[in-house]
Design an enzyme around this catalytic site. Structure first.
Site, PDB file in Angstrom:
ATOM      1  N   ASP A  15       0.849  -1.194   0.000  1.00 19.81           N
ATOM      2  CA  ASP A  15       0.000   0.000   0.000  1.00 19.81           C
ATOM      3  C   ASP A  15       0.885   1.245   0.000  1.00 19.81           C
ATOM      4  OD1 ASP A  15      -2.258  -1.639   0.139  1.00 19.81           O
ATOM      5  OD2 ASP A  15      -2.228  -1.661   2.327  1.00 19.81           O
ATOM      6  N   LYS A  37       0.078  -8.365  -1.271  1.00 19.57           N
ATOM      7  CA  LYS A  37      -1.307  -7.922  -1.410  1.00 19.57           C
ATOM      8  C   LYS A  37      -1.350  -6.646  -2.221  1.00 19.57           C
ATOM      9  CE  LYS A  37      -3.732  -5.054   0.844  1.00 19.57           C
ATOM     10  NZ  LYS A  37      -4.505  -4.195   1.776  1.00 19.57           N
ATOM     11  N   ASP A  64      -6.930  -7.703  -3.344  1.00 15.12           N
ATOM     12  CA  ASP A  64      -7.877  -7.376  -2.276  1.00 15.12           C
ATOM     13  C   ASP A  64      -8.777  -6.219  -2.712  1.00 15.12           C
ATOM     14  OD1 ASP A  64      -9.129  -7.371   0.200  1.00 15.12           O
ATOM     15  OD2 ASP A  64      -7.611  -6.087   1.133  1.00 15.12           O
ATOM     16  N   LEU A  65      -9.762  -6.537  -3.550  1.00 18.14           N
ATOM     17  CA  LEU A  65     -10.705  -5.523  -4.024  1.00 18.14           C
ATOM     18  C   LEU A  65     -12.090  -5.668  -3.388  1.00 18.14           C
ATOM     19  CD1 LEU A  65      -9.809  -5.340  -7.832  1.00 18.14           C
ATOM     20  CD2 LEU A  65      -8.853  -4.042  -5.907  1.00 18.14           C
ATOM     21  N   ILE A  70     -23.833  -7.587  -7.908  1.00 18.47           N
ATOM     22  CA  ILE A  70     -24.776  -8.630  -8.281  1.00 18.47           C
ATOM     23  C   ILE A  70     -24.000  -9.893  -8.673  1.00 18.47           C
ATOM     24  CG2 ILE A  70     -26.505  -6.947  -8.984  1.00 18.47           C
ATOM     25  CD1 ILE A  70     -25.814  -7.606 -11.898  1.00 18.47           C
ATOM     26  N   HIS A  72     -23.811 -11.995 -11.192  1.00 16.90           N
ATOM     27  CA  HIS A  72     -23.186 -12.094 -12.516  1.00 16.90           C
ATOM     28  C   HIS A  72     -21.935 -11.233 -12.600  1.00 16.90           C
ATOM     29  CE1 HIS A  72     -22.775 -12.454 -16.860  1.00 16.90           C
ATOM     30  NE2 HIS A  72     -22.655 -11.129 -16.911  1.00 16.90           N
ATOM     31  N   ARG A 182       0.033  -6.111  14.079  1.00 16.34           N
ATOM     32  CA  ARG A 182       0.954  -5.086  14.536  1.00 16.34           C
ATOM     33  C   ARG A 182       1.947  -5.691  15.538  1.00 16.34           C
ATOM     34  NH1 ARG A 182      -1.008  -2.973  10.842  1.00 16.34           N
ATOM     35  NH2 ARG A 182      -1.870  -0.875  10.614  1.00 16.34           N
ATOM     36  N   GLN A 191      -6.520   1.056  12.601  1.00 15.60           N
ATOM     37  CA  GLN A 191      -7.064  -0.244  12.994  1.00 15.60           C
ATOM     38  C   GLN A 191      -7.604  -0.172  14.427  1.00 15.60           C
ATOM     39  OE1 GLN A 191      -7.392  -2.435  10.808  1.00 15.60           O
ATOM     40  NE2 GLN A 191      -5.678  -2.481   9.393  1.00 15.60           N
ATOM     41  N   GLY A 211       1.128  -4.468   6.542  1.00 17.14           N
ATOM     42  CA  GLY A 211       1.459  -3.369   5.646  1.00 17.14           C
ATOM     43  C   GLY A 211       2.409  -2.381   6.278  1.00 17.14           C
ATOM     44  N   ARG A 212       1.852  -1.397   6.965  1.00 19.29           N
ATOM     45  CA  ARG A 212       2.655  -0.274   7.440  1.00 19.29           C
ATOM     46  C   ARG A 212       3.810  -0.648   8.356  1.00 19.29           C
ATOM     47  NH1 ARG A 212      -2.723   3.362   8.232  1.00 19.29           N
ATOM     48  NH2 ARG A 212      -3.574   1.239   8.350  1.00 19.29           N
TER      49      ARG A 212
END
Length: 235
Positions: A15, A37, A64-65, A70, A72, A182, A191, A211-212
């Site tokens: 990120d 990620k 990671d979206l 719906i 389909h 962490r 968080q 991440g961080r």
């Protein structure tokens, strides 16, 4: 309470603000962290070509979206992700049974091994009383969603380390992916429900997303190695 299928694995959340910084960090950590990620920020910046570059560095790719649409549309998005080499992706359990089953059917229709499907339960940025329209206690709500995810054919769930042990007990076939990790002494940032790497492994986490604490460290490679050592000490 570790998964019988895998040893706990580290995922580095890339990120950072630009494609160039992402690739520089990925090269630094290549061979140390098995997974990376790619989330909404970086995927919006760089798109599918970045995933191919990361795969060429030897990473397994976690996209990671958090698909939530719906049935389909989500099924087609799953097929598209598989087409660019994604190994794991997320969708929201609150999208419901038809959406999650459509994602599973999309994976089953693919040649070869498609991406692992992980359902998001409760974001680790939420504290008690902060989820709109949800009055249930967060651990109970997360466990209910995980139980649904198991019956709908998902491979695992995204949950706080604080919920992992209960989810593992209730849903033995699911893997748990835990963000909000962490190391002791780290800043929690935005968080709310955090755990140290050792605590998360002891609780049953199969994948730890960090991440961080890595990307903001003076020496990201050393920070990743220290986290891996802590994870190993808890197995």
């Amino acid at each position: 309470m570790k998964s019988a299928n895998i040893a706990p694995q580290l995922m580095v959340a890339l990120d950072v603000p630009s494609r160039e910084e992402t690739l520089a960090l990925a090269r630094t950590l290549a061979g140390t962290a098995p997974w990376c990620k790619v989330g909404m920020e970086m995927f919006t910046h760089a798109g599918p070509p970045l995933l191919e570059e990361l795969a060429a560095l030897g990473y397994s790719i976690f996209l990671d979206l958090k698909f939530y649409d719906i049935p389909h549309t989500v099924a087609q998005a799953v097929k598209a992700a598989s087409g660019v080499g994604v190994n794991m992706l997320t969708l929201h359990c609150q999208g419901g049974e038809r959406m999650c089953r459509a994602a599973r059917e999309a994976v089953c229709s693919l040649p070869g091994k498609g991406p692992l499907l992980f359902g998001v339960t409760v974001l680790t940025s939420f504290a008690r009383g902060e989820m709109p329209g949800i009055s249930a206690d967060l651990p109970d709500f997360a466990r209910t969603l995980a139980t649904n995810a198991q019956s709908w054919g998902l491979d695992g769930v995204v949950c706080s380390g604080h919920e992992a042990a209960d989810i593992k007990a209730a849903c033995p076939s699911l893997m748990c992916l835990c963000p909000g990790i962490r190391p002791a002494g780290s800043v929690a940032d935005d968080q709310r429900r955090v755990m140290t790497p050792a605590q998360a492994v002891a609780a049953g986490a199969d994948y730890l997303v960090v991440g961080r604490p890595i990307i903001a460290a003076p020496d990201p490679l050393m920070a990743a190695k220290q986290i891996l050592a802590e994870m190993a000490s808890a197995t």
